[in-house]
Design an enzyme around this catalytic site. Structure first.
Site, short mmCIF file in Angstrom:
data_model
loop_
_atom_site.label_atom_id
_atom_site.label_comp_id
_atom_site.label_asym_id
_atom_site.label_seq_id
_atom_site.Cartn_x
_atom_site.Cartn_y
_atom_site.Cartn_z
N CYS A 14 -4.40 1.63 -2.46
CA CYS A 14 -2.45 0.78 -2.24
C CYS A 14 -2.17 1.48 -2.04
O CYS A 14 -1.89 2.48 -2.31
CB CYS A 14 -2.68 0.15 -4.13
SG CYS A 14 -1.21 -1.33 -4.27
N GLY A 15 -0.83 0.30 -1.22
CA GLY A 15 0.15 0.93 -1.82
C GLY A 15 0.71 1.74 -2.85
O GLY A 15 2.28 2.18 -2.80
#
Length: 161
Positions: free
Chosen positions: A35-36
């Site tokens: 995930c960012g």
């Protein structure tokens, strides 16, 4: 339902409950390696190191609900330890929404956030701060783990050094 009675599985496959953390301030987070927002692992680990000795713990629950988690527990463990130096307890992958939602998240998602909205987890790194008396505070994914509103609640609930 009492959160301490809910069955969970550690990332090593041991079936347990949250009872061992009963008297602690807990920050429960649905995490995802790809995930960012994964750099939040660094801040979560900093909180663990800063407040852990005083009765606080982060509890990481990997979820592939948003298709951003690694395929198995060993890969997740390796990623978390080598990339972010994670020492806080990690658990097996779970579902945080939907028909197969884990019972822990079925309870947690009843809690509204600061704007009064309860319900589905919106993304990875949604945070639930659980105080020793059972009071739950919800913070959306973009709220940094070290945001003042989280840190103030942690410090207020922990014994003074």
């Amino acid at each position: 339902m009492n959160l301490d009675e809910i069955t969970v599985t550690t990332i090593d496959g041991t079936i347990t409950t949250l009872a061992p953390y009963h008297d602690q301030v807990k920050l429960i987070v649905n995490v995802a390696s790809r995930c960012g927002l994964a750099p939040q692992y660094e801040k979560l680990e900093q909180l663990q190191k800063t407040y852990g000795p005083r009765g606080f713990t982060v509890l990481g629950f990997p979820s592939n609900q948003f298709l951003q988690e690694l395929s198995d527990a060993e890969k997740i463990k390796e990623y978390c330890s080598t990339t972010w130096g994670v020492t806080f307890p990690m658990f097996d992958r779970i579902r945080v929404n939907g028909r197969s939602q884990h019972p822990l998240y079925a309870e947690l998602t009843k809690t509204p956030d600061a704007s009064g909205k309860a319900g589905r987890v919106t993304w990875n790194f949604e945070k639930f701060l659980v105080l020793p008396g059972g009071e739950v505070h919800r913070f959306r994914p973009t709220t940094r783990p070290d945001a003042p509103e989280i840190v103030e609640l942690i410090e207020a609930a922990l014994p003074v050094r």
